[in-house]
Design a protein around this motif. Structure first.
Motif, PDB file in Angstrom:
ATOM      1  N   ASP A  83      -6.863   0.069   0.409  1.00  0.00           N
ATOM      2  CA  ASP A  83      -7.231  -1.331   0.179  1.00  0.00           C
ATOM      3  C   ASP A  83      -8.448  -1.800   0.961  1.00  0.00           C
ATOM      4  O   ASP A  83      -8.628  -2.991   1.210  1.00  0.00           O
ATOM      5  CB  ASP A  83      -6.030  -2.253   0.458  1.00  0.00           C
ATOM      6  N   TYR A  84      -9.307  -0.889   1.345  1.00  0.00           N
ATOM      7  CA  TYR A  84     -10.611  -1.230   1.921  1.00  0.00           C
ATOM      8  C   TYR A  84     -11.529  -0.037   1.712  1.00  0.00           C
ATOM      9  O   TYR A  84     -11.077   1.096   1.526  1.00  0.00           O
ATOM     10  CB  TYR A  84     -10.509  -1.589   3.401  1.00  0.00           C
ATOM     11  N   ALA A  85     -12.825  -0.286   1.697  1.00  0.00           N
ATOM     12  CA  ALA A  85     -13.813   0.780   1.489  1.00  0.00           C
ATOM     13  C   ALA A  85     -14.642   0.953   2.756  1.00  0.00           C
ATOM     14  O   ALA A  85     -14.935  -0.019   3.448  1.00  0.00           O
ATOM     15  CB  ALA A  85     -14.718   0.445   0.303  1.00  0.00           C
ATOM     16  N   MET A  86     -15.027   2.203   3.038  1.00  0.00           N
ATOM     17  CA  MET A  86     -15.747   2.475   4.283  1.00  0.00           C
ATOM     18  C   MET A  86     -17.131   3.078   4.056  1.00  0.00           C
ATOM     19  O   MET A  86     -17.816   3.402   5.010  1.00  0.00           O
ATOM     20  CB  MET A  86     -14.929   3.425   5.169  1.00  0.00           C
ATOM     21  N   HIS A  87     -17.531   3.232   2.819  1.00  0.00           N
ATOM     22  CA  HIS A  87     -18.759   3.978   2.562  1.00  0.00           C
ATOM     23  C   HIS A  87     -19.736   3.223   1.671  1.00  0.00           C
ATOM     24  O   HIS A  87     -20.449   3.802   0.864  1.00  0.00           O
ATOM     25  CB  HIS A  87     -18.401   5.347   1.963  1.00  0.00           C
ATOM     26  N   GLY A  88     -19.758   1.897   1.849  1.00  0.00           N
ATOM     27  CA  GLY A  88     -20.773   1.086   1.215  1.00  0.00           C
ATOM     28  C   GLY A  88     -20.512   0.700  -0.226  1.00  0.00           C
ATOM     29  O   GLY A  88     -19.459   0.987  -0.811  1.00  0.00           O
ATOM     30  N   GLU A  89     -21.509   0.055  -0.818  1.00  0.00           N
ATOM     31  CA  GLU A  89     -21.394  -0.455  -2.181  1.00  0.00           C
ATOM     32  C   GLU A  89     -21.204   0.667  -3.196  1.00  0.00           C
ATOM     33  O   GLU A  89     -20.515   0.500  -4.201  1.00  0.00           O
ATOM     34  CB  GLU A  89     -22.642  -1.272  -2.530  1.00  0.00           C
ATOM     35  N   VAL A  90     -21.821   1.825  -2.937  1.00  0.00           N
ATOM     36  CA  VAL A  90     -21.698   2.942  -3.878  1.00  0.00           C
ATOM     37  C   VAL A  90     -20.239   3.358  -4.053  1.00  0.00           C
ATOM     38  O   VAL A  90     -19.805   3.728  -5.145  1.00  0.00           O
ATOM     39  CB  VAL A  90     -22.562   4.139  -3.404  1.00  0.00           C
ATOM     40  N   GLU A  91     -19.459   3.266  -2.971  1.00  0.00           N
ATOM     41  CA  GLU A  91     -18.045   3.623  -3.050  1.00  0.00           C
ATOM     42  C   GLU A  91     -17.260   2.581  -3.843  1.00  0.00           C
ATOM     43  O   GLU A  91     -16.403   2.924  -4.678  1.00  0.00           O
ATOM     44  CB  GLU A  91     -17.452   3.762  -1.646  1.00  0.00           C
ATOM     45  N   ILE A 101      -7.414  -3.529  -5.661  1.00  0.00           N
ATOM     46  CA  ILE A 101      -6.814  -3.147  -6.942  1.00  0.00           C
ATOM     47  C   ILE A 101      -5.397  -2.604  -6.749  1.00  0.00           C
ATOM     48  O   ILE A 101      -4.488  -2.887  -7.527  1.00  0.00           O
ATOM     49  CB  ILE A 101      -7.703  -2.110  -7.659  1.00  0.00           C
ATOM     50  N   PHE A 102      -5.197  -1.840  -5.683  1.00  0.00           N
ATOM     51  CA  PHE A 102      -3.866  -1.274  -5.424  1.00  0.00           C
ATOM     52  C   PHE A 102      -3.284  -1.849  -4.124  1.00  0.00           C
ATOM     53  O   PHE A 102      -2.624  -1.155  -3.357  1.00  0.00           O
ATOM     54  CB  PHE A 102      -3.948   0.251  -5.330  1.00  0.00           C
ATOM     55  N   LEU A 103      -3.539  -3.126  -3.891  1.00  0.00           N
ATOM     56  CA  LEU A 103      -3.087  -3.773  -2.654  1.00  0.00           C
ATOM     57  C   LEU A 103      -1.577  -3.688  -2.484  1.00  0.00           C
ATOM     58  O   LEU A 103      -1.073  -3.365  -1.413  1.00  0.00           O
ATOM     59  CB  LEU A 103      -3.542  -5.232  -2.634  1.00  0.00           C
ATOM     60  N   LYS A 104      -0.829  -3.985  -3.549  1.00  0.00           N
ATOM     61  CA  LYS A 104       0.641  -3.993  -3.455  1.00  0.00           C
ATOM     62  C   LYS A 104       1.159  -2.611  -3.069  1.00  0.00           C
ATOM     63  O   LYS A 104       2.031  -2.489  -2.196  1.00  0.00           O
ATOM     64  CB  LYS A 104       1.251  -4.439  -4.781  1.00  0.00           C
ATOM     65  N   GLU A 105       0.637  -1.561  -3.734  1.00  0.00           N
ATOM     66  CA  GLU A 105       1.087  -0.202  -3.423  1.00  0.00           C
ATOM     67  C   GLU A 105       0.735   0.183  -1.985  1.00  0.00           C
ATOM     68  O   GLU A 105       1.513   0.851  -1.300  1.00  0.00           O
ATOM     69  CB  GLU A 105       0.464   0.787  -4.397  1.00  0.00           C
ATOM     70  N   ASN A 106      -0.432  -0.233  -1.513  1.00  0.00           N
ATOM     71  CA  ASN A 106      -0.816   0.033  -0.132  1.00  0.00           C
ATOM     72  C   ASN A 106       0.180  -0.581   0.842  1.00  0.00           C
ATOM     73  O   ASN A 106       0.516   0.022   1.864  1.00  0.00           O
ATOM     74  CB  ASN A 106      -2.222  -0.524   0.140  1.00  0.00           C
ATOM     75  N   GLN A 107       0.637  -1.793   0.519  1.00  0.00           N
ATOM     76  CA  GLN A 107       1.590  -2.478   1.389  1.00  0.00           C
ATOM     77  C   GLN A 107       2.967  -1.831   1.327  1.00  0.00           C
ATOM     78  O   GLN A 107       3.642  -1.664   2.348  1.00  0.00           O
ATOM     79  CB  GLN A 107       1.667  -3.955   0.996  1.00  0.00           C
TER      80      GLN A 107
END
Length: 377
Positions: A257-265, A343-349
């Motif tokens: 539920d978070y990205a670490m590699h910029g806009e391309v990711e 997008i998959f926030l619920k599953e992450n939680q």
């Protein structure tokens, strides 16, 4: 430095650790990146070597007197007036002298002690400089964790009692942050500030803690970041298994539920989400291609993805899950560094996912379970 032991201790403190196998492979001539460096021979009782920057020749010192005499011959002359103009490195102003409790073995110790006693001698933690730790981290990442490209540690700083590393990968634009212990024995691909994770994440696990969800066939959900080098490695390992098992499992790639590699990711994860959702028969071929090529344009064509339908889906998903909005709203970023990807926030939680390459695996017919494995940067 007024004493020979202080001189040798300081050399050990700033030296870069080198294993015997690597040292022998140099054959007396070091690579350019080691020019002017002291080398700590970790397999030879802490002996020191020096790489002459003029010709890259390695000078190995057998003992304190040898090291002191050797450096006198290799050193440049300077008077006190000019010496005082040079600012001292704060990390090396305090000599690292071996103590009575923790010290290096000498040749005499090797002869006098039994093997059992010898194993108790340890290299002091303060003997590892930041340059040494950077070297250890780079070697571990390049030799063990990644197969494509090259990793370079561009910065290192002390945080929370360990060291934070800024790692630049040749295969991606955005640098990543990993961590290493002061003794160089533990490497952490990722670290999260516990105080910044809300307790609400844990409460949602009640849905699955009481009993396993009953399904017709096992589900395998792989939580990754599309450009995480550790996440892509586990994808490469999983794909042959997924292909072999075929319809006997329900396999899905999902995203942290978070990205670490910029806009391309962020954009790539939107693409993969939509291909898997609306064109599932194309997804594994696309993903296999992407993991090899590292870019999507060629793979969209090679996998015969309907790009018109893909663009429609990504636009809809972007609006529904506020993907671009979260990317542009830096105030909402995790730890102030990483944009939310919900997008998959619920599953992450539900599964307590906090990092990339976390597979949620099915065990046995008709059940779903989850397990947290390695982290990413």
């Amino acid at each position: 430095m007024g004493k020979p032991e202080e001189f040798l201790g300081t050399m050990r403190q700033v030296a870069i650790g080198v294993a015997k196998k690597d040292f022998e492979s140099f054959r007396g001539q070091a690579p350019q990146r080691l020019a002017g460096k002291f080398l700590l021979l970790v397999d030879e009782s802490g002996k020191i070597a020096y790489v002459n920057p003029a010709n890259l020749k390695i000078h190995k010192f057998e003992n304190t007197d040898d090291a002191l005499e050797g450096m006198k011959q290799l050193a440049l002359g300077i008077n006190n007036a000019n010496l005082n103009k040079i600012k001292a490195n704060k990390e090396t102003t305090k000599p690292a002298v071996a103590s009575d409790k923790v010290k290096f073995k000498t040749d005499k110790d090797n002869n006098d002690e039994s093997d059992e006693t010898a194993t108790k001698w340890k290299q002091p933690i303060q003997g590892l400089s930041t340059d040494n730790l950077k070297w250890i981290a780079e070697k571990y990442i390049n030799n063990v964790l990644i197969t494509n490209g090259q990793a370079t540690v561009t910065d290192i700083k002390s945080v929370f009692g360990i060291y934070a590393l800024t790692v630049k990968l040749s295969t991606q634009e955005e640098p990543i942050t990993s961590y290493i212990s002061p003794d160089g024995k533990m490497f952490f691909p990722q670290g999260l500030n516990i105080e910044e994770r809300t307790t609400s994440d844990a409460t949602t696990t009640e849905e699955t803690d009481d009993k396993l969800l009953t399904k017709q066939k096992p589900e395998v959900e792989l939580f990754v970041m599309s450009h995480c080098p550790f996440g892509t490695q586990i994808e490469k390992g999983m794909l042959p298994v997924v292909t072999a098992l075929g319809e006997s499992i329900d396999f899905k790639v999902k995203f942290v539920d978070y990205a670490m590699h910029g806009e391309v990711e962020v954009k790539e994860q939107l693409k993969q989400y939509c291909i898997q959702k609306e064109q599932p028969d194309k997804f594994l071929n696309y993903l296999t291609c992407f993991l090899q090529a590292g870019e999507s344009t060629t793979c969209l064509v090679a996998s015969a993805v309907d790009t018109v339908a893909l663009d429609t889906c990504t636009t809809t998903a972007d609006t529904e899950f506020s993907v671009t909005k979260n990317y542009e709203d830096k105030a909402s970023w995790l730890s102030g560094n990483y944009p939310r990807f919900n997008i998959f926030l619920k599953e992450n939680q539900v599964y307590g996912v906090v990092s990339s390459s976390v597979p949620t695996s099915g065990f046995g017919t008709g059940t779903t379970a989850n397990t947290n494995n390695s982290a990413c940067h």
